[in-house]
Enzyme design. Sequence first.
Site, PDB file in Angstrom:
ATOM      1  N   GLY A  10       0.837  -1.183   0.000  1.00 21.15           N
ATOM      2  CA  GLY A  10       0.000   0.000   0.000  1.00 21.15           C
ATOM      3  C   GLY A  10       0.872   1.233   0.000  1.00 21.15           C
TER       4      GLY A  10
ATOM      5  CG  ASP B 165      -7.318   3.703  15.966  1.00 23.37           C
ATOM      6  OD1 ASP B 165      -7.107   3.316  14.799  1.00 23.37           O
ATOM      7  OD2 ASP B 165      -6.424   4.154  16.713  1.00 23.37           O
TER       8      ASP B 165
ATOM      9  CB  SER C 194      30.403   1.090 -32.128  1.00 22.71           C
ATOM     10  OG  SER C 194      31.792   1.004 -32.213  1.00 22.71           O
TER      11      SER C 194
ATOM     12  N   GLY D 288       6.261   1.096   0.882  1.00 25.38           N
ATOM     13  CA  GLY D 288       5.121   1.834   0.359  1.00 25.38           C
ATOM     14  C   GLY D 288       5.519   2.996  -0.531  1.00 25.38           C
TER      15      GLY D 288
ATOM     16  CG  ASP E 153       2.370   7.214   8.068  1.00 25.75           C
ATOM     17  OD1 ASP E 153       2.831   6.394   8.871  1.00 25.75           O
ATOM     18  OD2 ASP E 153       1.789   8.262   8.403  1.00 25.75           O
TER      19      ASP E 153
ATOM     20  CG  LEU F  48      36.264  10.169 -29.369  1.00 27.30           C
ATOM     21  CD1 LEU F  48      37.159  11.245 -28.761  1.00 27.30           C
ATOM     22  CD2 LEU F  48      34.813  10.356 -28.941  1.00 27.30           C
TER      23      LEU F  48
END
Length: 628
Positions: free
Chosen positions: A24, A161, A535, A106, A27, A462
């Site tokens: 979830g 609660d 490359s 979470g 907190d 390069l």
Amino acid sequence: MGEDIDAYLAGHAAKTMLRFITCGSVDDGKSTLIGRLLYDSKTIFEDQLAALEADSARMGTQGANIDFALLVDGLAAEREQGITIDVAYRFFATEKRKFIVADTPGHEQYTRNMVTGASTADCAVILIDARKGVLTQTRRHSWLAHLVGIREIVLAVNKMDLIGHDRARFEAIVADYAEFAKGIEIERFAAIPLSGLTGENVATPSPAMDWYEGPTLLAHLEAIPVDTDRAAARPFRLPVQWVNRPDLDFRGFSGMIASGGVAVGDRVRVVPSGRNTSVARVLTADGERGHATAGESVTLVLADEVDCSRGDVIAAAEGPPQVADQMLATIVWMADQPLVPGRGYWLKLGTQMVNATVQPPRHTVDVNTQAEVAATTLALNDIGVAEVYTDRPIVFEPYEEGADLGGFILIDRASNATVAAGMVQHALARATDVHWQSVDVTREAHAQQKGQSPRVLWFTGLSGSGKSTIANLVEKKLHALGKHSFLLDGDNIRHGLNRDLDFSDAGRIENIRRIGEVARLMADAGLIVLTAFISPFRAERAMVRSRLPEGEFVEIFVDTPLATAEERDPKGLYAKARAGEIRDFTGISSPYEAPERPEIKIDTTRETPEAAAERIVEYVVGVWSHEL
């Protein structure tokens, strides 16, 4: 006394095991809930409880409540931040069942850890803070849990609660989640109002929520059916982990049975080769047996001498798994750096490890609306659907038929870090409709006809480093020696075969992939192939190397400092790049990853092109002499 202990241990061993995760948003109270489950199931020792009470007081827990989250949040960083970072596994047991619970992070940043925990779980407990309702991370974790095959979902509406045990609020949250769940085909879930902190409806019913008539969370977890027979009921599959050959008289194939069962005399097929044989012996850690079933580690001795090695699958002769090198998969991207379509990654599926490329996603999924969103890549935590190509056929099954041969991970070849988790949907039609045509004139015959060993001399460096100049001189010297060669130059190829590609990272990767395939075909024809391309990425050079037999790829690093290459600037490209007229120019606005262990390194500030070419030819001729 001894008999009582034996009886207790036997009863404990006979209990079924449920693996579940809590997930979830941040907190929502996942760690606290697990701590409460451990406490209520009396899994905490007295000294642990004393330490927990002391830690709770030191952390400033309000009132007389114990901070049960401290039982799970073991990392110091987690305690400091108040969040769960890693996946914490805990074991506990009740009179009826044993449990292993994974407390998964979470925070969105750690979604990858959540996928890890969910991959082995039978059930997901999705927590929702009753004050906040259904959040984006709630949807994401629900989607991921369903995606990895979890079908038992518990919606734990926590912290009731703190809202006065409001029934209307609980029912509104359940209705909101039910609408979302229907959209991602979650067929059922159990909703339980509870408080992890006070323990209400966790292990004991809550008098304050007498309007809820369902079971407590623990009672529900005890009653969830564990389908231990599902894997055993499916066809026999044994991914080979190890070829066990202690001496010349014994040859066995070891691994854990992923599904089904096997008995002496059963007809089996080695996949992908397709060779049929039968089982002569079944060996386990407890000795030789007549049969074995899913979940057991065994060594099989086959009746015939067949070609079988690590990564192969020994399967029931009737109804073997599928084989393909192109498939459609759902991918969860777990790396900070986004997917680079066309780049080579290691793909690990079961005991198989192959080189793979991912094509641009067909779409990603919006976890809030389930809408399919157009995308060109995958970023951290994205869920997308894309085609995956492997460099050789692999053995698989759709994920919905079994995770053992349906789930895979992608590994970055440079860092060795896991970057994605994938679930195979099905093979692409073209992967099963197109077959290799066997030919009578082999690559060895082509090379023998030309009197040489094929090589791919891969010049990298390069722009302006002198790759093309040196490669041209090498080919002239090889031609003078009567060798059959061909030079593929970067600029020339982009006038024809690769004229449709740009210079973005994706374009450069596809450029090298195509050249690698052409070079491989030319090597199959017995030629010495010289390629002169910037490359810039190690991963793509490694991908080309992996497509060729050992020793045929010769990486030649033409090492020229950027300042020197820019001073030369034979085509005026650096000046344009500095002026902003050219985008994605290697060395200026796009990176160059120098080879770490090239076969040959040329320092053009100290060595002339002629001398470099001579040294390369001497190297190649020396290798040939050694082979002869």
